[in-house]
Design a protein around this motif. Structure first.
Motif, PDB file in Angstrom:
ATOM      1  N   ARG A  51       2.482   7.133  -1.478  1.00  0.00           N
ATOM      2  CA  ARG A  51       1.310   6.696  -0.720  1.00  0.00           C
ATOM      3  C   ARG A  51       0.169   7.690  -0.905  1.00  0.00           C
ATOM      4  O   ARG A  51       0.334   8.885  -0.725  1.00  0.00           O
ATOM      5  N   GLN A  52      -0.993   7.156  -1.252  1.00  0.00           N
ATOM      6  CA  GLN A  52      -2.178   7.970  -1.469  1.00  0.00           C
ATOM      7  C   GLN A  52      -3.193   7.820  -0.344  1.00  0.00           C
ATOM      8  O   GLN A  52      -3.949   8.742  -0.066  1.00  0.00           O
ATOM      9  N   SER A  53      -3.242   6.634   0.272  1.00  0.00           N
ATOM     10  CA  SER A  53      -4.173   6.402   1.383  1.00  0.00           C
ATOM     11  C   SER A  53      -3.711   5.191   2.174  1.00  0.00           C
ATOM     12  O   SER A  53      -2.862   4.423   1.731  1.00  0.00           O
ATOM     13  N   LEU A  54      -4.267   5.038   3.383  1.00  0.00           N
ATOM     14  CA  LEU A  54      -3.941   3.890   4.214  1.00  0.00           C
ATOM     15  C   LEU A  54      -5.094   3.598   5.156  1.00  0.00           C
ATOM     16  O   LEU A  54      -5.960   4.438   5.386  1.00  0.00           O
ATOM     17  N   GLY A  55      -5.097   2.393   5.696  1.00  0.00           N
ATOM     18  CA  GLY A  55      -6.107   1.984   6.662  1.00  0.00           C
ATOM     19  C   GLY A  55      -5.643   0.749   7.402  1.00  0.00           C
ATOM     20  O   GLY A  55      -4.640   0.122   7.034  1.00  0.00           O
ATOM     21  N   LEU A  56      -6.360   0.399   8.440  1.00  0.00           N
ATOM     22  CA  LEU A  56      -6.025  -0.776   9.240  1.00  0.00           C
ATOM     23  C   LEU A  56      -6.867  -1.949   8.767  1.00  0.00           C
ATOM     24  O   LEU A  56      -8.098  -1.859   8.695  1.00  0.00           O
ATOM     25  N   GLY A  57      -6.208  -3.050   8.433  1.00  0.00           N
ATOM     26  CA  GLY A  57      -6.891  -4.237   7.951  1.00  0.00           C
ATOM     27  C   GLY A  57      -6.957  -5.320   9.009  1.00  0.00           C
ATOM     28  O   GLY A  57      -6.670  -5.084  10.191  1.00  0.00           O
ATOM     29  N   PHE A  99      -0.559   2.985  -3.030  1.00  0.00           N
ATOM     30  CA  PHE A  99       0.473   3.820  -3.627  1.00  0.00           C
ATOM     31  C   PHE A  99       0.074   4.051  -5.080  1.00  0.00           C
ATOM     32  O   PHE A  99      -0.459   3.147  -5.731  1.00  0.00           O
ATOM     33  N   ALA A 100       0.321   5.244  -5.584  1.00  0.00           N
ATOM     34  CA  ALA A 100      -0.036   5.522  -6.976  1.00  0.00           C
ATOM     35  C   ALA A 100       0.817   6.650  -7.526  1.00  0.00           C
ATOM     36  O   ALA A 100       1.377   7.452  -6.776  1.00  0.00           O
ATOM     37  N   SER A 101       0.868   6.701  -8.849  1.00  0.00           N
ATOM     38  CA  SER A 101       1.543   7.788  -9.552  1.00  0.00           C
ATOM     39  C   SER A 101       0.497   8.564 -10.335  1.00  0.00           C
ATOM     40  O   SER A 101      -0.057   8.050 -11.311  1.00  0.00           O
TER      41      SER A 101
END
Length: 99
Positions: free
Chosen positions: A42-48, A57-59
């Motif tokens: 997981r690289q970032s998150l937010g409320l939708g 998610f990223a590599s």
């Protein structure tokens, strides 16, 4: 001709059902699969909308990325995926400038 059309429609419906089934799963399953198969974290998150949690998610090693949406029920669905992920942190423009 009618039989052939009916056969085509049933194959198309089965394909859509398979895609829908594969596109959503319990969050733990999706996160584990992204980590194990693609090396993504997981690289970032937010409320939708509708209180869904949107996560990226990223590599950093391979550049693969996936965007997911998780409902309050804990079911996570894949929204988009791709290549060439790059983390950026753009600064806000200075107030009162044209930049």
């Amino acid at each position: 001709m009618l039989t052939m059309t009916a056969c085509f429609l049933s194959i198309a419906a089965a394909s859509v059902q398979a895609q829908t089934r594969n596109a959503c799963a319990p969050r733990e399953t999706v996160v584990k699969r992204l980590a194990d198969k693609y090396g993504e974290t997981r690289q970032s998150l937010g409320l939708g909308a509708n209180n869904t949690v949107i996560e990226v998610f990223a590599s950093p090693e391979t550049g693969s990325w996936t965007i997911t949406s998780t409902a309050a029920t804990g079911v996570t669905c894949l929204v988009a995926s791709g290549q060439a992920f790059e983390a950026v942190m753009d600064a806000l423009p200075v107030a009162g400038t044209d930049i």
